[in-house]
Design a protein around this motif. Structure first.
Motif, PDB file in Angstrom:
ATOM      1  N   ALA A  38       2.324  -5.014  -2.092  1.00 19.90           N
ATOM      2  CA  ALA A  38       1.481  -3.867  -1.761  1.00 19.90           C
ATOM      3  C   ALA A  38       2.237  -2.863  -0.890  1.00 19.90           C
ATOM      4  O   ALA A  38       2.114  -1.643  -1.077  1.00 19.90           O
ATOM      5  CB  ALA A  38       0.212  -4.346  -1.043  1.00 19.90           C
ATOM      6  N   VAL A 101      -5.784  -5.409   1.168  1.00 25.91           N
ATOM      7  CA  VAL A 101      -4.508  -6.085   0.901  1.00 25.91           C
ATOM      8  C   VAL A 101      -4.447  -7.404   1.671  1.00 25.91           C
ATOM      9  O   VAL A 101      -4.076  -8.446   1.128  1.00 25.91           O
ATOM     10  CB  VAL A 101      -3.322  -5.167   1.274  1.00 25.91           C
ATOM     11  N   ILE A 189      -2.706  -0.895  -5.875  1.00 24.89           N
ATOM     12  CA  ILE A 189      -2.264  -1.685  -4.718  1.00 24.89           C
ATOM     13  C   ILE A 189      -3.118  -2.939  -4.585  1.00 24.89           C
ATOM     14  O   ILE A 189      -2.606  -4.040  -4.392  1.00 24.89           O
ATOM     15  CB  ILE A 189      -2.309  -0.832  -3.434  1.00 24.89           C
TER      16      ILE A 189
END
Length: 199
Positions: A38, A101, A189
């Motif tokens: 990411a 993330v 992402i």
């Protein structure tokens, strides 16, 4: 991401991050392996989107602290995470992306998401500082173009993108990650972090 994890081990950054977070280096390596796609995807977005290409990314890295970011991670004592959060803000654009993330990485590794949230800015600093230092070594006498070109090589080399030189001016960045090209970096992402769970 194994190459970049080993680079962070060689520089001592991973050991320093592990020490600051109170975990062993194996745990830190596992977390880094889950978070790095990411982070690198964010740098790719920065270079490929409206960020001015690799030279724009080089300027951003310099403005955020350049090679000093890696030095700050390696220095004894606590790393100023604010600088890392600045890097994350630049490449992700939103704290929501950082949280997502970290959450996805927690799901794929079994590590605590709170630990990963603390690791994320430190990792971002280490990667940004490493790229800036490598770029500076090559491009110090060549102006921004030299640094921008070197960043492409560094990112391409870190991720195994050997055939990257011909990829439309993005250098190694172009083949770094296969994003879906739908113009929405957020789901790319998040998707990158999510894909780790299927390995």
């Amino acid at each position: 991401m194994a190459d970049l994890v080993s680079v962070l081990q060689q520089t001592g950054a991973l050991s320093s991050i592990a020490q600051q977070l109170g975990v062993d280096e194996k745990t830190a390596a596992s977390g880094a392996g889950a978070l790095l796609p990411a982070i690198l995807g964010g740098f790719k977005k920065q270079a490929g989107g409206g960020g001015g290409g690799l030279e724009g990314l080089a300027g951003v890295l310099g403005g955020l602290g350049g090679g000093g970011l890696l030095d700050a991670v390696l220095a004894p004592g606590a790393t100023p995470a604010d600088q890392g959060n600045d890097v994350l803000g630049q490449i992700f654009g939103s704290k929501d992306v950082s949280r997502t993330v970290a959450g996805q990485a927690a799901n794929s590794t079994g590590l605590d998401s709170g630990l990963l949230k603390k690791m994320l800015p430190l990792l971002a600093m280490a990667v940004a500082g490493y790229m800036a230092q490598q770029g500076g070594k090559s491009g110090a006498n060549a102006g921004g173009g030299g640094l921008g070109g070197m960043l492409g090589q560094v990112l391409g080399g870190l991720t195994g993108g050997g055939k990257a030189a011909s990829q439309g001016g993005l250098g190694g960045l172009a083949s770094m990650l296969d994003l879906d090209g739908d113009g929405n970096p957020l789901d790319d992402i998040i998707g990158m972090a999510g894909k780790l769970g299927g390995r």
